[in-house]
Design a protein around this motif. Structure first.
Motif, PDB file in Angstrom:
ATOM      1  N   HIS A 163      -8.384  -7.280 -29.245  1.00  0.00           N
ATOM      2  CA  HIS A 163      -7.916  -6.369 -29.632  1.00  0.00           C
ATOM      3  C   HIS A 163      -7.104  -5.451 -28.455  1.00  0.00           C
ATOM      4  O   HIS A 163      -7.973  -5.579 -27.392  1.00  0.00           O
ATOM      5  CB  HIS A 163      -8.377  -5.445 -30.483  1.00  0.00           C
ATOM      6  CG  HIS A 163      -9.049  -6.026 -31.587  1.00  0.00           C
ATOM      7  ND1 HIS A 163     -10.027  -6.998 -31.836  1.00  0.00           N
ATOM      8  CD2 HIS A 163      -8.425  -5.622 -33.008  1.00  0.00           C
ATOM      9  CE1 HIS A 163     -10.253  -7.192 -33.157  1.00  0.00           C
ATOM     10  NE2 HIS A 163      -9.299  -6.502 -33.841  1.00  0.00           N
ATOM     11  N   ALA A 164      -6.003  -4.997 -28.599  1.00  0.00           N
ATOM     12  CA  ALA A 164      -5.335  -3.958 -27.404  1.00  0.00           C
ATOM     13  C   ALA A 164      -6.610  -3.007 -27.471  1.00  0.00           C
ATOM     14  O   ALA A 164      -6.976  -2.262 -28.261  1.00  0.00           O
ATOM     15  CB  ALA A 164      -4.018  -3.554 -27.887  1.00  0.00           C
ATOM     16  N   PRO A 165      -6.510  -2.350 -26.189  1.00  0.00           N
ATOM     17  CA  PRO A 165      -7.769  -1.154 -26.124  1.00  0.00           C
ATOM     18  C   PRO A 165      -7.191   0.067 -26.621  1.00  0.00           C
ATOM     19  O   PRO A 165      -6.031   0.411 -26.822  1.00  0.00           O
ATOM     20  CB  PRO A 165      -7.702  -1.008 -24.469  1.00  0.00           C
ATOM     21  CG  PRO A 165      -6.682  -1.705 -24.060  1.00  0.00           C
ATOM     22  CD  PRO A 165      -6.194  -2.717 -24.860  1.00  0.00           C
ATOM     23  N   LEU A 166      -8.022   0.682 -27.249  1.00  0.00           N
ATOM     24  CA  LEU A 166      -7.812   1.960 -27.921  1.00  0.00           C
ATOM     25  C   LEU A 166      -7.621   2.805 -26.640  1.00  0.00           C
ATOM     26  O   LEU A 166      -8.307   3.057 -25.718  1.00  0.00           O
ATOM     27  CB  LEU A 166      -9.173   2.483 -28.659  1.00  0.00           C
ATOM     28  CG  LEU A 166      -8.931   3.941 -29.644  1.00  0.00           C
ATOM     29  CD1 LEU A 166      -7.976   3.520 -30.671  1.00  0.00           C
ATOM     30  CD2 LEU A 166     -10.424   3.974 -30.270  1.00  0.00           C
ATOM     31  N   GLU A 167      -6.516   3.652 -26.798  1.00  0.00           N
ATOM     32  CA  GLU A 167      -6.281   4.675 -25.841  1.00  0.00           C
ATOM     33  C   GLU A 167      -6.694   6.051 -25.982  1.00  0.00           C
ATOM     34  O   GLU A 167      -6.598   6.712 -27.221  1.00  0.00           O
ATOM     35  CB  GLU A 167      -4.710   4.607 -25.423  1.00  0.00           C
ATOM     36  CG  GLU A 167      -3.930   3.368 -25.141  1.00  0.00           C
ATOM     37  CD  GLU A 167      -4.564   2.794 -23.715  1.00  0.00           C
ATOM     38  OE1 GLU A 167      -5.098   3.657 -22.992  1.00  0.00           O
ATOM     39  OE2 GLU A 167      -4.316   1.542 -23.631  1.00  0.00           O
ATOM     40  N   ALA A 168      -7.317   6.621 -24.913  1.00  0.00           N
ATOM     41  CA  ALA A 168      -7.701   8.022 -25.002  1.00  0.00           C
ATOM     42  C   ALA A 168      -6.917   9.029 -25.399  1.00  0.00           C
ATOM     43  O   ALA A 168      -5.595   8.788 -24.749  1.00  0.00           O
ATOM     44  CB  ALA A 168      -8.573   8.593 -23.938  1.00  0.00           C
ATOM     45  N   LEU A 169      -6.910  10.148 -25.804  1.00  0.00           N
ATOM     46  CA  LEU A 169      -6.047  11.402 -25.837  1.00  0.00           C
ATOM     47  C   LEU A 169      -5.600  11.926 -24.601  1.00  0.00           C
ATOM     48  O   LEU A 169      -6.553  11.870 -23.907  1.00  0.00           O
ATOM     49  CB  LEU A 169      -6.445  12.598 -26.776  1.00  0.00           C
ATOM     50  CG  LEU A 169      -6.746  11.919 -28.275  1.00  0.00           C
ATOM     51  CD1 LEU A 169      -7.671  12.983 -28.922  1.00  0.00           C
ATOM     52  CD2 LEU A 169      -5.228  11.641 -28.946  1.00  0.00           C
ATOM     53  N   PRO A 170      -4.587  12.191 -24.168  1.00  0.00           N
ATOM     54  CA  PRO A 170      -4.222  13.021 -23.026  1.00  0.00           C
ATOM     55  C   PRO A 170      -5.252  14.201 -22.799  1.00  0.00           C
ATOM     56  O   PRO A 170      -5.523  14.955 -23.552  1.00  0.00           O
ATOM     57  CB  PRO A 170      -2.789  13.584 -23.085  1.00  0.00           C
ATOM     58  CG  PRO A 170      -2.437  13.036 -24.526  1.00  0.00           C
ATOM     59  CD  PRO A 170      -3.256  12.387 -25.254  1.00  0.00           C
TER      60      PRO A 170
END
Ligand SMILES: Cc1ncc(COP(=O)(O)O)c(C=O)c1O
Length: 394
Positions: free
Chosen positions: A3-10
């Motif tokens: 899976h594409a990595p989950l991105e953290a919120l800025p």
């Protein structure tokens, strides 16, 4: 399937959060201490909670919010662990479940084994239950062993000497150890021989890294199913700690009877939002999100290894097999027994204090890498800058 990595919120969004991670220190400190993650919620959880807010569904948790069925389906799908939904009861959080189970299975003054370095509330909650802490430290990795191991002979001695229970952390916080099934089965045999119980905190179970086999304690052997209680929650993997919902799971009539004998208030304390969110988390619709989070954590695990090698070569770190917590020995840098104190002041990075996990944690810090790769990089660069400046002025 990858899976594409989950991105953290800025960071500017995260700084609007009001939780402990974001409101303990001023904005110039990067918070890498408490076990909260920086990811957006799984969409199914957001939708369920938004619906509840929209209709003011903020009352008490109903008698059957569907947690047993949801967790049984999740554990079957994810771990091949067959759970009987009728043997699942909820409470407000994992540590409350631990305290209540200890109260129900021990007498005041009994000794309870833990394997430090370990999550600091273990000792605190054993005392809250009126018991005494019996530390049997984990065996540190050596050239011949792959990772940290339970000291089974030490646990056998402690139980033979009268300790009544083992409070296990599987997977282990802070080392990220996922215990081999054989060790868990041996632990169950030891407990059975001495008439002791094993209370297994499995909160980090959903975040085991790919390729590593996680054995839920109750599945380790028929004896483990008899002597064990599992306490778990969606709260670490799905960042739901503030919503207050955890599960006590059993697999034998005797242990199930213990859970059913708990004061009804124990279950009544389950938060409704926690129950709604946990049911949504355990639903198959959230599996893709969980796998994307695991990919993101894998990326950070490798990145951290690289960052330490490049910037803090004297640090000693073994990649955890589960979770998002890194247990790092920085004693070679001369920052004292509790390096987190020095690094918060000088590097402006807040880490968890090694010695709070037991005396074995002197010279260690625990770092939470459930964040963006950029924040992780900045944290290590800040610490490395302190190390560099100190070396230059030495
Ligand atoms: C091993 C372990 N158990 C329990 C908890 C806390 O869970 P809860 O908030 O449900 O008590 C944590 C939190 O980091 C943890 O790492």
């Amino acid at each position: 399937m990858s899976h594409a990595p989950l991105e953290a919120l800025p960071l500017e969004v995260l700084r609007r959060r009001s939780s402990t991670k974001w409101r303990t220190y001023p904005d110039d400190v990067l918070p890498m201490f408490v076990a909260e993650t920086d990811y957006p919620l799984a969409p199914a959880i957001t939708a369920r909670l938004a619906e509840a807010v929209a209709i003011g569904d903020t009352g008490y948790t109903p008698p059957d919010p569907g947690l047993g069925r949801a967790f049984a389906a999740f554990s079957q799908r994810r771990f091949g662990w067959t759970v009987d939904p009728e043997r699942v009861r909820s409470t407000a959080d994992v540590m409350m479940g631990v305290v209540e189970l200890l109260r129900a299975t021990t007498a005041p003054g009994d000794r309870v084994v833990i394997a430090p370095p370990v999550y600091p509330p273990f000792a605190i909650c054993i005392e809250e239950a009126g018991c005494l802490v019996e530390p049997v430290p984990l065996q540190a990795p050596t050239a011949d062993t792959d990772g940290w191991r339970l000291d089974l002979a030490g646990i056998e001695r402690a139980l033979g000497d009268g300790a009544r229970a083992v409070l296990l952390c599987n997977p282990h916080n802070p080392t990220g150890t996922v215990y081999p099934a054989a060790d868990l089965a041996a632990l169950a045999d030891i407990a059975a021989r001495h008439g002791a119980v094993v209370i297994s905190d499995e909160i980090h179970g959903p975040l085991v890294r790919g390729g590593v086999t996680y054995t839920p304690f109750l599945t380790a052997s028929p004896t483990a199913a008899e002597v064990g209680f599992a306490v778990t929650s969606a709260s670490k993997a799905y960042n739901l700690a503030g919503l207050k919902c955890a599960l006590m799971v059993t697999a034998h009539d005797r242990t199930t009877a213990v859970v059913r004998s708990l004061n009804p208030e124990v279950e009544w304390r389950t938060g409704l939002f926690g129950a709604l969110a946990a049911v949504a988390a355990f639903d198959a619709a959230s599996d893709e999100w969980l796998d994307a989070e695991r990919t993101a954590l894998e990326r950070n695990r490798t990145l951290l290894t690289e960052l330490l090698r490049t910037h803090l070569p004297l640090a000693r770190y073994r990649e955890p097999d589960a979770g998002y917590l890194a247990w790092i020995d920085v004693s070679a840098y001369g920052w004292g027994d509790d390096p987190a104190v020095h690094l918060r002041r000088t590097a402006k990075v807040a880490l968890h204090h090694g010695p709070e996990f037991g005396p074995e944690g002197r010279g260690y810090v625990r770092l939470n890498f459930g964040c963006s790769p950029e924040v992780l990089t900045e944290a290590i660069e800040r610490i490395a800058a302190v190390a560099g400046t100190e070396r230059a002025s030495a």
